[in-house]
Design a protein around this motif. Structure first.
Motif, mmCIF file in Angstrom:
data_model
loop_
_atom_site.group_PDB
_atom_site.id
_atom_site.type_symbol
_atom_site.label_atom_id
_atom_site.label_comp_id
_atom_site.label_asym_id
_atom_site.label_seq_id
_atom_site.Cartn_x
_atom_site.Cartn_y
_atom_site.Cartn_z
ATOM 1 N N GLU B 29 -17.648 3.464 -46.337
ATOM 2 C CA GLU B 29 -16.737 5.416 -46.806
ATOM 3 C C GLU B 29 -15.475 4.570 -46.271
ATOM 4 N N GLY B 30 -14.507 4.486 -47.831
ATOM 5 C CA GLY B 30 -13.409 4.408 -48.050
ATOM 6 C C GLY B 30 -12.796 2.438 -47.835
ATOM 7 N N LEU B 32 -13.002 0.981 -50.475
ATOM 8 C CA LEU B 32 -12.319 -0.198 -51.538
ATOM 9 C C LEU B 32 -11.239 0.939 -51.884
ATOM 10 N N VAL B 34 -8.366 3.215 -54.199
ATOM 11 C CA VAL B 34 -8.331 4.194 -55.025
ATOM 12 C C VAL B 34 -9.020 3.950 -55.823
ATOM 13 N N ALA B 37 -11.983 2.545 -57.040
ATOM 14 C CA ALA B 37 -13.370 3.246 -56.779
ATOM 15 C C ALA B 37 -13.629 4.445 -57.414
ATOM 16 N N GLY B 128 -20.878 5.752 -49.030
ATOM 17 C CA GLY B 128 -20.323 6.539 -48.754
ATOM 18 C C GLY B 128 -19.741 7.920 -50.004
ATOM 19 N N LEU B 129 -18.962 8.595 -49.575
ATOM 20 C CA LEU B 129 -18.672 9.261 -51.249
ATOM 21 C C LEU B 129 -18.166 8.657 -51.751
ATOM 22 N N THR B 130 -16.527 8.668 -51.753
ATOM 23 C CA THR B 130 -15.749 7.642 -52.782
ATOM 24 C C THR B 130 -16.327 6.269 -53.445
#
Lengths: 227, 231, 268, 268
Positions: B29-30, B32, B34, B37, B128-130
């Motif tokens: 998570e986090g 990459l 933006v 991502a 992760g989500l992102t």
């Protein structure tokens, strides 16, 4: 059985509006990677930390344990990024010479790494806030409101339920194997894990067979609706 | 037994779509930036859409398959939570993801895969989500496609099934690992030697764990394949 | 030879499972651990075989605290083992022979020795006749016997049985009881169950677990007459005990003895 | 309202499962189908709800042969339904409410009506208190109640229970019995089981299945005294029946009545 899942149903924020929790966490994620600002990310991390431990009352000791695995990955990746190779010593802040090449730390990669660390901390803490305070059953309703494809929502519902059935079975099978020396030595371990996977795999079909009977008797019409 | 047919096709899957969500490295998570991502999410999207359409079509023909696919998803998740001792001494996760469904075609794997990855992020803090888009692309798009293609290819060449199984699952796993390395190198090109330099670093760092893992995965998948044949 | 001393166990999230449990399997040849579902019986067994590690207190084997390293546990489990409740989760092969041989092969025995041992144990549990059948064709009761055989083959000194008769019909229940009686002649046995009639007939010493605590212990005849304690634990009195209390007749260990007594006394 | 007439069923591989079985659920409010594991109880139930189709003979509903088309069966199953033995195989949602509402949503009810019905039924089976908990946190007995609620909510006229108390401890067994007693006031009930004491107390009319054949039927009081038949079917006599026969006392339906009788007669 899964500690995060357990906390999601027992924490102090469990009854708080799920959509609000979801938007809060996702918003924080966007800000964290979007702005990529050290101070902002530090603040997000602190806020999430406090919200999760102080307000939602997740025990700090267990909370910090959840960071362990991701941080190992972070460490390895950061080292990979920070250390560069070059024939030119000038590009490095400090370096050592191995053979023809210099290995060292470059100023740009160092600063990039610092940004990564803060970004990761703020993102992970946001995700943990979501997963520790909001149960999957609540998230399913959120997904539905957000108009996820219905078939995805249905599969999420089913998979979530079946995860625990298989988890329990795999644990029982594992224990029984362990008691019979199944995990003594490499060869036994491979055989045992293969047998375990096989047993679970066959279970898929046994359950499928019984479950479609049960579906029939409950007048299943092709859709798993959620309220 | 009517299930026999399912069993066989599923088995095929097990073998073929081995590159596992379970044992590959999840980008955390986090990690990459933006733009990457977003980039990988967009790249994954078409595969997901094709998968969803495909799944919808299959379910239209036989709505009970929803339960079957759900069971397969639960199974895949649980495999990823199991621990086996790996060659490198550390603990890794066993094989088997693919399992998704050849019944439904390989793109279905993307649908089940992304859900399993979502659960891994939320319940196990893996991935992760992102980074869901990037992880889905390497583990639930490319990996399955490589194994699937290889298995079909080898089968046509009349290679012995257990060998095909081994090769397909091991190389599928490696493909996942290469893609992950590419994703990381694109996001973090070496400040001195650029993308290629970075690629070299990531590949060699992860090779230590991933190549033995791929081999273990291949072996396990063959053993399981044979066990299932016995049954 | 196994004891637990003030054993406390709670889960990661802090839920208490066992609290200050002291149990001594030397108190009888067949020790019963009874309690309702969720009272902690299974967790206790998992602690006793070293799968779970107590958070406080300890498990003693031959008077010494057991250790949680691989080597020790390996040794320990060749002496102390367990038959779990659901045979489907402890039978891994579709072939009876391979399955019963599993532990021996893992321990590295010679195939010849394995053959001898497996055959002997299959005969003992009455499973020799169907040893050629694939496991998924066996009935639940037959699988149960295979599961017992798979543990018995290790020939340890102590065997724990977790709900040995649950899901079995009367005939199979009787058969499993006979197998356990037979084993108990040479091994130490502990049985967890919520079937009171079973435990009453089979065991000599019992512990009652309730919400993770031992709320009573003693000889079967002494504990089972304490109705309030059984009720508190969510359990029933065995019917022979009920008769004893309501009818004022002596307490009998099994129905045969009771009917014998009756016919002698009343000539019926 | 359900009958089977000379129902015969065999599996694809030719194994006979049921042979010439004629059963009439109108014979009692609570009809018991008893037999050992593998005697055909579950197969019979699956035939009765139209999941399996008899190879010979038929299933009658309100005197008419049931039809095997989708429309008919949907209608039929909203009237006649079944609670299976293993709750894990009939609960599809982790969310209790959604699971119990499942059948109603399939039937197309309004959400308001669903809410009313689900709440009522959850209260009735005593599951209202844990309706916020996810299913994987529930105990076996609690899941069982959810499974019963999920069927009860359809409010049909007949409910079949397959081994309703297997695996339950005494307290939960008692609770499930009470739920079934309560339901039986307004619905026709059939129960399959190999727990003789349960069936003896709960049912009024019983059929004994053995190897797929009905070997006896009749009022509970009449059938349970035929020891040879029970033995042939691999079953036990309920203990009250044993007392009746050995002690020469009247036959009582439950222990309360027996002890009452005893204390009146002997003042104890």
């Amino acid at each position: 059985m899964l500690l995060i899942d357990k906390y999601a149903y027992t924490n102090r924020l469990r009854n708080f509006n799920p959509m609000a929790k979801f938007l809060f966490a996702i918003g924080a994620l966007f800000i964290a990677i979007g702005l990529n600002n050290l101070y902002v990310n530090l603040i997000i991390f602190l806020i999430m930390f406090i919200f999760t431990t102080v307000i939602a009352k997740i025990p700090i000791k267990n909370y910090l344990k959840f960071y362990y695995a991701p941080l190992v990955f972070l460490l390895v990746s950061i080292i990979t990024i920070v250390i560069n190779k070059s024939t030119n010593r000038e590009v490095f802040l400090c370096s050592i010479k191995i053979g023809q090449n210099y290995f060292g730390i470059n100023e740009n990669s160092l600063s990039e790494s610092i940004f990564i660390v803060f970004r990761v901390l703020s993102c992970i803490s946001s995700m943990f806030f979501l997963s520790l305070t909001t149960s999957i059953n609540q998230l399913i309703k959120v997904f539905k409101k957000l108009k996820f494809p219905p078939v995805m929502v249905e599969l999420i519902v089913l998979i979530y339920r079946f995860i625990f059935i298989f988890l329990e079975e795999s644990k029982e099978i594992y224990n029984a194997q362990e008691m019979k020396y199944g995990y003594v030595g490499m060869k036994n371990s491979y055989r045992s894990i293969s047998l375990l996977v096989k047993c679970l795999f066959i279970r898929i079909f046994e359950k499928y067979r019984d479950m479609i009977i049960s579906l029939d008797s409950k007048l299943y019409n092709g859709e798993f609706k959620v309220g | 037994m009517k299930n026999k047919k399912y069993l066989l096709s599923f088995m095929f899957l097990l073998l073929v779509l081995a590159p596992s969500i379970s044992n590959a490295m999840h980008i955390m998570e986090g990690f990459l930036p933006v733009k990457w991502a977003i980039f990988w999410t967009i790249v994954t999207l078409p595969f997901l859409i094709v998968g969803i359409n495909r799944v919808n079509k299959v379910f239209k023909e036989d709505t009970n398959r929803k339960v079957l696919l759900g069971l397969a998803g639960g199974f895949v998740f649980v495999l990823s939570a199991l621990k086996i001792p790996s060659v490198t001494g550390s603990c890794s996760h066993p094989t088997g993801v693919g399992l998704g469904a050849i019944l439904f075609g390989p793109t279905t794997m993307t649908v089940v895969g992304i859900i399993v990855l979502l659960f891994q992020a939320l319940l196990l803090a893996h991935g992760g989500l992102t980074t869901l888009g990037a992880n889905t692309f390497s583990m639930a798009v490319v990996g399955p496609l490589v194994s699937y293609g290889l298995f079909k290819f080898l089968k046509k060449r009349n290679v012995k099934t257990s060998v095909s199984v081994f090769i397909a699952s091991a190389l599928g796993d490696l493909a996942t690992y290469v893609i992950t390395s590419i994703q990381l190198s694109l996001a973090f090109p070496d400040k001195v030697s650029g993308f290629l330099g970075s690629m070299g670093k990531f590949l060699s760092i992860f090779a230590v764990t991933q190549i033995p893992l791929a081999i273990v995965e291949g072996i396990l998948t063959s053993i399981i394949y044979n066990l299932l044949l016995e049954y | 030879m196994i004891e637990t001393k003030n054993l406390t166990y709670f889960y990661e999230d802090g839920t208490m499972a066992l609290e200050d449990v002291s149990i001594d399997l030397n108190r009888g040849r067949k020790v019963g651990i009874i309690g309702s579902n969720g009272s902690g019986k299974s967790t206790l067994f998992l602690n006793m075989i070293g799968i779970l590690k107590p958070k406080k207190g300890k498990v003693l084997y031959k008077g010494k605290s057991i250790e949680y390293n691989k080597k020790y546990l390996r040794e320990y489990r060749s002496e102390v083992n367990i038959v779990f409740q659901d045979p489907d989760k402890q039978i891994f092969y579709s072939n009876v022979y391979d399955d019963v041989a599993f532990a021996l092969r893992n321990m590295g025995y010679e195939e010849e020795e394995i053959l001898r041992r497996v055959d002997r144990v299959l005969k003992r549990v009455g499973a020799y006749d169907f040893k050629e059948k694939p496991v998924h064709f066996l009935s639940y009761g037959q699988k149960k016997r295979i599961a017992i055989a798979g543990v018995l083959v290790m020939d340890g000194s102590t065997i724990l049985f977790d709900e040995p008769t649950s899901g079995l019909d009367p005939v199979m229940t009787r058969e499993v009881i006979n197998i356990i009686e037979d084993i108990s002649k040479e091994k130490n046995i502990a049985i967890s169950s919520h079937d009171m009639n079973l435990i009453y007939e089979l065991c000599d010493y019992i512990y009652i677990l309730n919400n993770g605590k031992v709320i009573a212990e003693g000889l079967v005849e002494d504990v089972f007459v304490q109705k309030e304690i059984l009720q508190k634990a969510g359990l029933d009195e065995p019917w022979l005990v009920k008769l004893h209390k309501k009818l004022g007749i002596p307490l009998f260990k099994n129905e045969e003895k009771f009917f014998e007594y009756w016919s002698e006394k009343y000539g019926k």
